[in-house]
Design an enzyme around this catalytic site. Structure first.
Site, PDB file in Angstrom:
ATOM      1  N   GLU A   1     -75.785  70.964   8.963  1.00 42.92           N
ATOM      2  CA  GLU A   1     -74.996  71.375  10.063  1.00 42.92           C
ATOM      3  C   GLU A   1     -73.528  70.685   9.699  1.00 42.92           C
ATOM      4  OE1 GLU A   1     -72.377  71.774  13.683  1.00 42.92           O
ATOM      5  OE2 GLU A   1     -73.123  69.886  12.793  1.00 42.92           O
ATOM      6  N   GLU A   2     -73.488  69.230   9.589  1.00 40.88           N
ATOM      7  CA  GLU A   2     -72.358  68.610   9.745  1.00 40.88           C
ATOM      8  C   GLU A   2     -71.470  68.964   8.391  1.00 40.88           C
ATOM      9  OE1 GLU A   2     -71.156  66.780  11.949  1.00 40.88           O
ATOM     10  OE2 GLU A   2     -72.672  66.063  12.879  1.00 40.88           O
TER      11      GLU A   2
ATOM     12  N   GLU B   1     -75.594  70.390  21.231  1.00 37.35           N
ATOM     13  CA  GLU B   1     -74.879  69.515  20.745  1.00 37.35           C
ATOM     14  C   GLU B   1     -74.156  68.532  22.077  1.00 37.35           C
ATOM     15  OE1 GLU B   1     -73.164  68.741  17.904  1.00 37.35           O
ATOM     16  OE2 GLU B   1     -74.025  70.111  16.748  1.00 37.35           O
TER      17      GLU B   1
ATOM     18  N   ASP C   1     -79.413  66.690  10.419  1.00 38.31           N
ATOM     19  CA  ASP C   1     -78.454  65.925   9.526  1.00 38.31           C
ATOM     20  C   ASP C   1     -77.393  65.081  10.583  1.00 38.31           C
ATOM     21  OD1 ASP C   1     -77.190  68.178   9.901  1.00 38.31           O
ATOM     22  OD2 ASP C   1     -75.608  67.922   8.575  1.00 38.31           O
TER      23      ASP C   1
ATOM     24  N   HIS D   1     -79.265  70.401  15.156  1.00 40.75           N
ATOM     25  CA  HIS D   1     -79.252  69.947  13.631  1.00 40.75           C
ATOM     26  C   HIS D   1     -79.897  68.470  13.233  1.00 40.75           C
ATOM     27  CE1 HIS D   1     -75.861  67.383  13.832  1.00 40.75           C
ATOM     28  NE2 HIS D   1     -75.160  68.264  14.739  1.00 40.75           N
TER      29      HIS D   1
ATOM     30  N   HIS E   1     -69.824  60.762  15.588  1.00 45.91           N
ATOM     31  CA  HIS E   1     -69.260  60.595  14.166  1.00 45.91           C
ATOM     32  C   HIS E   1     -68.569  59.169  13.867  1.00 45.91           C
ATOM     33  CE1 HIS E   1     -69.088  65.210  13.136  1.00 45.91           C
ATOM     34  NE2 HIS E   1     -69.966  64.959  13.689  1.00 45.91           N
TER      35      HIS E   1
ATOM     36  N   ASP F   1     -75.301  62.651  18.209  1.00 45.22           N
ATOM     37  CA  ASP F   1     -75.092  63.877  17.656  1.00 45.22           C
ATOM     38  C   ASP F   1     -76.067  64.124  16.535  1.00 45.22           C
ATOM     39  OD1 ASP F   1     -73.918  66.053  16.508  1.00 45.22           O
ATOM     40  OD2 ASP F   1     -72.235  65.220  15.732  1.00 45.22           O
TER      41      ASP F   1
HETATM   42 ZN   LIG Z   1     -73.463  67.612  15.853  1.00 47.85          ZN
END
Ligand SMILES: [Zn+2]
Length: 384
Positions: A136-137, A164, A74, A72, A358, A104
């Site tokens: 995705e997030e 991931e 984003d 992903h 994150h 990530d």
């Molecule tokens: Zn991710």
């Protein structure tokens, strides 16, 4: 460009999910197209975001089958986080590369893109594909747009690797995620006249307690899967809003709950338990007070659970290349279940640790990126 240069480039685009990812996607599209890949974009309904699907055909020009590398584009917001360097400027310190998305999961994408010239030079019998998604997030919103399109044209693939962050270890299962927004509509009244109102907060509270009861049932009675860190299905209410004044019976109460189902547990059946309570107990009771009372539940972000087959060729290949036989299952959601549900055997394996994802000062170890490069090179070689 090498992996690090690609990562620097990818991190420089602020692709926080609320923003457009088109600049990043167009940059990747141009680079892949210039190297002879077949590239197409699948846009979001609003047109401000896009998935990218690219194919490096086999030596004989074949485009069917082969392996999909999925990531992903984003990233999660940096709002309110204290960073020691600019989050969108890749910065090296102590053998680590810092930046939002470095772990990530732009690191995996960067390693794949850097290998394209090598992939092209390999006399592969099978094609290699890139599937880069948006949003995705915020609940795997983008990838289904791409997968639906691929499914419509009957595209077939032998396997998929979702990159991931797993510290380059094999993840063979993840839980599903299902977010629901519930609006309880009662009737307002002056709070000195309680019998003429229908208190939306009080009915919402009953429903929230029922959700907790269902969650406790899963915790106490299972089903269980001991390979997960939290080995049962979880269910929790995480946001609530309601009421306008201390002396007014609230007309509206709105709350958001989620459940994370183990593979094999039907999300529809779990939600069915909530619906049954609403329809047979709560709503009839509310409507005795107020005939127009309503409870609306709307499904929000969701992604299916994922459970790889150990017999699948892709599982065995990734296990062999990483020398990792451990049965690792994770509670966080990924896009893997979407690929699997399309009939594509899938595993999750990528550089960096989910521990760093994150967070402020997100980073990926340079050693992890190098290990990912070696892994992805061997994936290409496996198709020769
Ligand atoms: Zn991710």
């Amino acid at each position: 460009m090498n992996t690090r240069e690609w990562l620097e480039k990818l991190v420089s685009f602020d692709t926080t999910s609320r923003n457009s990812n088109l600049q990043l996607i167009e940059c990747v599209r141009d680079a892949l197209a210039a190297q002879g890949a077949r590239v197409e974009l699948m846009h979001s309904p609003a047109g401000d975001k896009a998935n990218l699907f690219a194919t490096l055909p086999a030596a004989d020009g074949r485009t069917e089958g082969g392996i999909v590398l999925s990531g992903h584009t984003d990233v999660v917001p940096v709002d309110g986080q204290q960073w020691n360097s600019q989050p969108f400027v890749l910065t090296e310190r102590d053998g680590r590369l810092y930046g939002r998305g470095s772990c990530d999961m732009k690191g995996f994408i960067a390693a794949g893109l850097a290998l394209v010239p090598e992939y092209k030079a390999m006399p592969r019998a099978k094609p290699l594909h890139f599937a880069l998604s948006y949003d995705e997030e915020v609940g795997c919103v983008g990838a289904p747009v791409m997968l639906k399109e691929l499914q419509l044209r009957g595209a077939k693939f032998d396997g998929c690797i979702v990159g991931e962050p797993t510290s380059m270890q094999v993840v063979v299962a993840n839980k599903g995620i299902n977010v629901h927004r519930c609006r309880v509509h009662g009737r307002a009244a002056h709070s000195s006249l309680t019998p003429s109102g229908t208190n939306a907060i009080e009915y919402a509270a009953r429903l929230i307690c029922r959700i907790r009861d269902i969650a406790e049932h899963f915790k106490e009675r299972g089903p269980y899967d001991e390979f997960f860190d939290v080995p049962f299905t979880t269910m929790t209410t995480n946001q609530i809003q309601g009421g306008i004044a201390v002396n007014t019976i609230p007309e509206l109460c709105e709350f958001v709950y989620e459940f994370r189902n183990l593979p094999g547990m039907s999300a529809e059946r779990i939600q069915g338990e909530v619906d049954a309570y609403v329809q047979t107990e709560l709503l009839p009771r509310m409507r005795k007070e107020f005939a127009d009372a309503r409870i609306d539940i709307e499904i929000g972000a969701n992604a299916p659970a994922f459970d790889a087959s150990e017999d699948a060729a892709i599982t065995q290949l990734v296990r062999a290349l990483t020398a990792d036989q451990h049965k690792r299952k994770v509670a966080y959601a990924t896009e893997a279940g979407l690929f699997l549900n399309m009939g594509i055997p899938t595993v999750v394996c990528g550089p960096g640790s989910i521990e760093q994802a994150h967070k402020p000062d997100e980073y990926v170890d340079i050693e992890q990126l190098e290990s990912c490069e070696r892994f992805l090179r061997k994936i290409g070689q496996s198709l020769v």
